[in-house]
Design a protein around this motif. Structure first.
Motif, mmCIF file in Angstrom:
data_model
loop_
_atom_site.group_PDB
_atom_site.id
_atom_site.type_symbol
_atom_site.label_atom_id
_atom_site.label_comp_id
_atom_site.label_asym_id
_atom_site.label_seq_id
_atom_site.Cartn_x
_atom_site.Cartn_y
_atom_site.Cartn_z
ATOM 1 N N ALA A 53 0.871 -1.181 0.000
ATOM 2 C CA ALA A 53 0.000 0.000 0.000
ATOM 3 C C ALA A 53 0.902 1.224 0.000
ATOM 4 O O ALA A 53 1.607 1.480 0.970
ATOM 5 C CB ALA A 53 -0.901 -0.011 1.235
ATOM 6 N N VAL A 54 0.886 1.957 -1.104
ATOM 7 C CA VAL A 54 1.830 3.063 -1.267
ATOM 8 C C VAL A 54 1.094 4.399 -1.290
ATOM 9 O O VAL A 54 0.282 4.662 -2.184
ATOM 10 C CB VAL A 54 2.634 2.911 -2.582
ATOM 11 N N PHE A 77 -0.154 -0.616 -4.693
ATOM 12 C CA PHE A 77 -1.549 -0.186 -4.728
ATOM 13 C C PHE A 77 -1.651 1.207 -4.116
ATOM 14 O O PHE A 77 -1.205 1.424 -2.991
ATOM 15 C CB PHE A 77 -2.458 -1.158 -3.961
ATOM 16 N N LEU A 79 -4.372 4.396 -3.329
ATOM 17 C CA LEU A 79 -5.750 4.858 -3.278
ATOM 18 C C LEU A 79 -5.736 6.389 -3.352
ATOM 19 O O LEU A 79 -5.207 7.049 -2.452
ATOM 20 C CB LEU A 79 -6.405 4.390 -1.966
ATOM 21 N N LYS A 136 -9.987 2.942 3.478
ATOM 22 C CA LYS A 136 -8.709 2.353 3.074
ATOM 23 C C LYS A 136 -8.696 0.851 3.325
ATOM 24 O O LYS A 136 -8.292 0.070 2.466
ATOM 25 C CB LYS A 136 -7.552 2.979 3.863
ATOM 26 N N PHE A 140 -7.961 -1.805 0.388
ATOM 27 C CA PHE A 140 -6.740 -2.626 0.459
ATOM 28 C C PHE A 140 -7.123 -4.116 0.383
ATOM 29 O O PHE A 140 -6.528 -4.884 -0.367
ATOM 30 C CB PHE A 140 -5.956 -2.385 1.766
ATOM 31 N N THR A 154 2.064 -2.478 4.741
ATOM 32 C CA THR A 154 1.946 -1.022 4.867
ATOM 33 C C THR A 154 3.241 -0.452 5.450
ATOM 34 O O THR A 154 4.064 -1.180 6.002
ATOM 35 C CB THR A 154 0.765 -0.629 5.785
ATOM 36 N N GLY A 155 3.380 0.869 5.342
ATOM 37 C CA GLY A 155 4.627 1.533 5.745
ATOM 38 C C GLY A 155 4.630 2.070 7.167
ATOM 39 O O GLY A 155 5.450 2.923 7.475
ATOM 40 N N HIS A 156 3.728 1.595 8.022
ATOM 41 C CA HIS A 156 3.737 2.071 9.419
ATOM 42 C C HIS A 156 5.127 1.901 10.027
ATOM 43 O O HIS A 156 5.686 0.808 9.985
ATOM 44 C CB HIS A 156 2.718 1.285 10.252
HETATM 45 P P1 AMP Z 1 -1.050 6.648 7.450
HETATM 46 O O1 AMP Z 1 -2.237 6.032 8.060
HETATM 47 O O2 AMP Z 1 -1.364 7.776 6.511
HETATM 48 O O3 AMP Z 1 0.056 6.955 8.409
HETATM 49 O O4 AMP Z 1 -0.446 5.539 6.471
HETATM 50 C C1 AMP Z 1 0.000 4.309 6.953
HETATM 51 C C2 AMP Z 1 0.292 3.404 5.764
HETATM 52 O O5 AMP Z 1 -0.904 3.130 5.055
HETATM 53 C C3 AMP Z 1 1.233 4.008 4.736
HETATM 54 O O6 AMP Z 1 2.578 3.798 5.079
HETATM 55 C C4 AMP Z 1 0.841 3.246 3.497
HETATM 56 O O7 AMP Z 1 1.429 1.960 3.483
HETATM 57 C C5 AMP Z 1 -0.640 3.084 3.672
HETATM 58 N N1 AMP Z 1 -1.389 4.168 3.006
HETATM 59 C C6 AMP Z 1 -1.799 5.330 3.556
HETATM 60 N N2 AMP Z 1 -2.476 6.079 2.654
HETATM 61 C C7 AMP Z 1 -2.499 5.377 1.495
HETATM 62 C C8 AMP Z 1 -3.056 5.608 0.195
HETATM 63 N N3 AMP Z 1 -3.725 6.721 -0.089
HETATM 64 N N4 AMP Z 1 -2.876 4.661 -0.755
HETATM 65 C C9 AMP Z 1 -2.203 3.514 -0.471
HETATM 66 N N5 AMP Z 1 -1.668 3.254 0.737
HETATM 67 C C10 AMP Z 1 -1.806 4.160 1.716
#
Ligand code: AMP
Ligand code: ZN
Length: 317
Positions: A53-54, A77, A79, A136, A140, A154-156
């Motif tokens: 998820a990028v 992927f 969003l 999301k 996903f 995911t990149g958490h």
């Molecule tokens: P966040 O909740 O914005 O801190 O994001 C945590 C993780 O969710 C990110 O590192 C991505 O892996 C994934 N993610 C967040 N927003 C998106 C998006 N719009 N599309 C795809 N993956 C997302």
């Protein structure tokens, strides 16, 4: 300052690891930490198709970069959230990275589904982050199914996880504590597991990695994400880290290793029997409608109501 690994001049100092690294050794160190988290937690292997998820931010792009360098099979992927300006820039960075490395990327746009985040927030008056989280999760899961992936990554990062853990502990959110893990197993055969390979690498380390690799990422935060409490928890943890380096990594790693099980056992015992199928989207659900379809129904209802002519206008003529 000399590199802990090769004794050349060091460029980064990592107090939490009592180390300093030159550029090549930092890249080596970072990739190895991510690879070890993946192997140690049995997240996936080289035979897996990994849906990454990028978002276009540093964490998910750094993750995608490490996975591809390490020879994992990835499917990107993204969003598109429909938040003006911010979403276009996020999508552009993601697409540019995929094109540069010849990677498979799928983009889904919420505006095309009449679910752009600002419209959803206006229609439902739900907090943006909660609505966005529900949406999301749904897309996903659906993307993993659609593209035949075995796992969603995911990149958490460590700072995200530590702040979330602190918040959950302060309010004794036992249900959330049960589910805060680097690997979440699916509750239904249609779902795949969710993993966080960066859960032990700090925001600073990911930012350093992205910078050293020349990754062009969106620097701005989501305009909705000024989650005041989350930022406060991060600031508190930064102070603790400053006084006692390694606090964050110990907090998260030891929670996962030692404390989470107790909450998870209770959560399983409290859970209703059997998962059904959502009447709206056909995905697994505990109720007749999954949380995504309930949200979508609420949006549709509010929009339909707004479209009705006002009583005074209807009687005019
Ligand atoms: P966040 O909740 O914005 O801190 O994001 C945590 C993780 O969710 C990110 O590192 C991505 O892996 C994934 N993610 C967040 N927003 C998106 C998006 N719009 N599309 C795809 N993956 C997302
Ligand atoms: Zn549904």
């Amino acid at each position: 300052m000399k590199c802990t690994r090769c004794r050349a001049g060091a460029e980064v100092k990592l107090r939490a690891h009592n180390s300093a690294f030159c550029r090549p050794c930092f890249l080596f160190f970072f990739r190895r930490r991510v690879a070890r988290a993946i192997e140690h937690e049995k997240m996936f292997d080289r035979g897996s198709r990994v849906l990454v998820a990028v978002s276009g931010g540093k964490d998910s792009l750094a993750l995608w970069d490490v996975l591809r360098e390490e020879g994992y099979q990835t499917v990107g992927f993204h969003l598109a959230l429909g938040i003006s300006g911010y979403s276009e820039r996020s999508r552009a960075r993601t697409e540019a990275f995929a094109a540069q490395h010849g990677l498979e990327l799928h983009v889904r746009s919420l505006a095309d589904e009449s679910l752009a985040i600002p419209d959803v927030v206006r229609a439902t008056r739900r907090p943006a982050c909660s609505a966005c989280g529900t949406i999301k999760r749904h897309y996903f899961d659906a993307a993993a199914l659609e593209h035949g992936c075995d796992v969603i990554a995911t990149g958490h990062n460590l700072d995200d996880e530590a702040a979330r853990l602190l918040g959950n502990v302060l309010h004794w959110q036992t249900e959330y504590l049960a589910r805060q893990a680097p690997v979440m197993q699916p509750r239904h055969e249609k779902f795949v597991r969710k993993v966080k390979p960066l859960y032990l690498t700090s925001e600073y380390e990911t930012a350093t990695y992205a910078f050293m690799r020349g990754i062009d990422y969106v620097v701005e935060e989501c305009p909705n994400a000024v989650g005041a409490s989350q930022l406060t928890y991060k600031a508190v943890l930064d102070r603790l880290e400053d006084v006692s380096p390694g606090t964050k990594v110990g907090f998260v790693r030891d929670f996962v290793a030692r404390a989470r099980k107790a909450f998870a056992a209770q959560d399983e015992a409290d859970r209703p029997e059997g998962v059904g199928t959502c009447g709206g989207c056909g995905m697994p659900s505990f109720g007749t409608l999954c949380s995504f379809c309930s949200l979508r129904a609420e949006v549709d209802r509010k929009l339909a109501k707004r479209a009705e002519p006002a009583p005074a206008a209807a009687t005019g003529g």
